[in-house]
Scaffold this active site. Sequence first.
Site, short mmCIF file in Angstrom:
data_model
loop_
_atom_site.label_atom_id
_atom_site.label_comp_id
_atom_site.label_asym_id
_atom_site.label_seq_id
_atom_site.Cartn_x
_atom_site.Cartn_y
_atom_site.Cartn_z
N HIS A 72 27.33 30.76 50.80
CA HIS A 72 26.93 31.50 49.54
C HIS A 72 26.36 30.45 48.38
O HIS A 72 26.83 29.27 48.47
CB HIS A 72 28.59 31.73 48.91
N TYR A 201 35.10 37.10 40.71
CA TYR A 201 35.87 36.76 40.00
C TYR A 201 36.18 37.54 38.98
O TYR A 201 35.49 37.63 37.93
CB TYR A 201 36.06 35.38 39.56
N PRO A 294 45.09 28.52 43.72
CA PRO A 294 44.02 28.58 44.50
C PRO A 294 42.74 29.34 43.72
O PRO A 294 41.71 29.41 44.48
CB PRO A 294 44.32 29.69 45.47
N LYS A 298 40.13 24.60 45.78
CA LYS A 298 40.31 23.20 45.83
C LYS A 298 41.18 22.78 46.89
O LYS A 298 41.04 21.36 47.43
CB LYS A 298 40.67 22.43 44.50
N TYR A 384 32.87 23.65 41.18
CA TYR A 384 33.20 24.91 42.27
C TYR A 384 32.68 24.45 43.59
O TYR A 384 33.20 24.15 44.62
CB TYR A 384 32.97 26.05 41.83
#
Length: 391
Positions: A72, A201, A294, A298, A384
Amino acid sequence: MRTQVAIVGAGPAGLLLSHLLHRDGVESVVVETRSRSYVESRIRAGILEHSTVELLTSVGLGEQLTAEGDPHRGIYLQWPEERHHLDFVDLVGRGVTVYGQTALQADLGRARDAAGQEIHYEVADTALHDLGTEHPSVTFVDGAGNAQRLEADVVVGCDGSFGPSRAAVPEDRRRAWERTYPYSWLGILADVAPSTDELIYAWHPDGFALHSMRSAKVSRLYLQVPNGTDLAEWSDQRIWDALATRLGHGQGGWTLSPGPITERAVLPMRSFVSEPMRYGRLFLAGDAAHIVPPTGAKGLNLAVADVALLAPALVALLRRGDPTLADAYSTTALRRVWRCTHFSWWMTTMLHTSSDPFEAQLQRAQLEWVAASTAGQTGLAENYAGLPIGF
């Protein structure tokens, strides 16, 4: 029994550590409370950082990952009437890979089987002894009911939050930091193709939502819910209705496709760090030392980073008598742990709603800044997609 490294816990951290040690000629024995089938079926993390993928590939664990992993480039950041794509590859030159922990656990299990790794599953009464000496040991009762003592040069605790390893560090030698969040996640697995090409998100006045995926045919989705939520109060229809609302079904022509829900669970949210990550001949890795919510993806990646640092340190200590890396392990690992703990906290507090209208306005301002600012997007992308293992 005698070995060089006694590893407590056969999750990804424990099995990856045994794999890395074996490659450099260091013996280990692994002990695990749960059954192998239980460990391999646990539904946990699914996002691998760029550095995690690089490491797994470099040590011979990349065949299935390369074949089945889903690269991704970034994520969508969303709030009502707004959806913005953050392209991590354009921003920082690296992305992430969707690959479930169950798949990684199976890869590690096959690799350890091929190497003849000694693993004792379904043990009981595990205890750690003489950690402040050069002759530590682990005692346990094996699956046949026989008491066993495993003598070692080093013990590594990879046994999560509730295992005996962290508690084996004397109270006057450890310090813990903890943040419990006032909400949980209701997570589901659904047999339906993802409705999005990248993770979404979503901030929404009703609460946070996340659209993730496990494969081309399986979706993973989450809803923010109050702590103590009873799953019996959430029918399939209620779950899909809430997801449709929070993820913006119909917004810009986008639609959410529901499907059969195969698993569901309520996941509490907390941050926890225990220092130091070493006491005498005991080293801690993964959830035995730290927990993150979560939101920032990580947890598994931190566990991989821990053992990637620890393995060469133990090789140097046990094969060359050089304690330099082992002595630096806790300090080096904790630098990355706290960076990832902060990022996970930042993502969590930016996206999860509360009853405070002032906080909601701050969150909207933060989201708008990230979406509009190259600097804001770059900071999110850098964290990220993952920092270097040795950060």
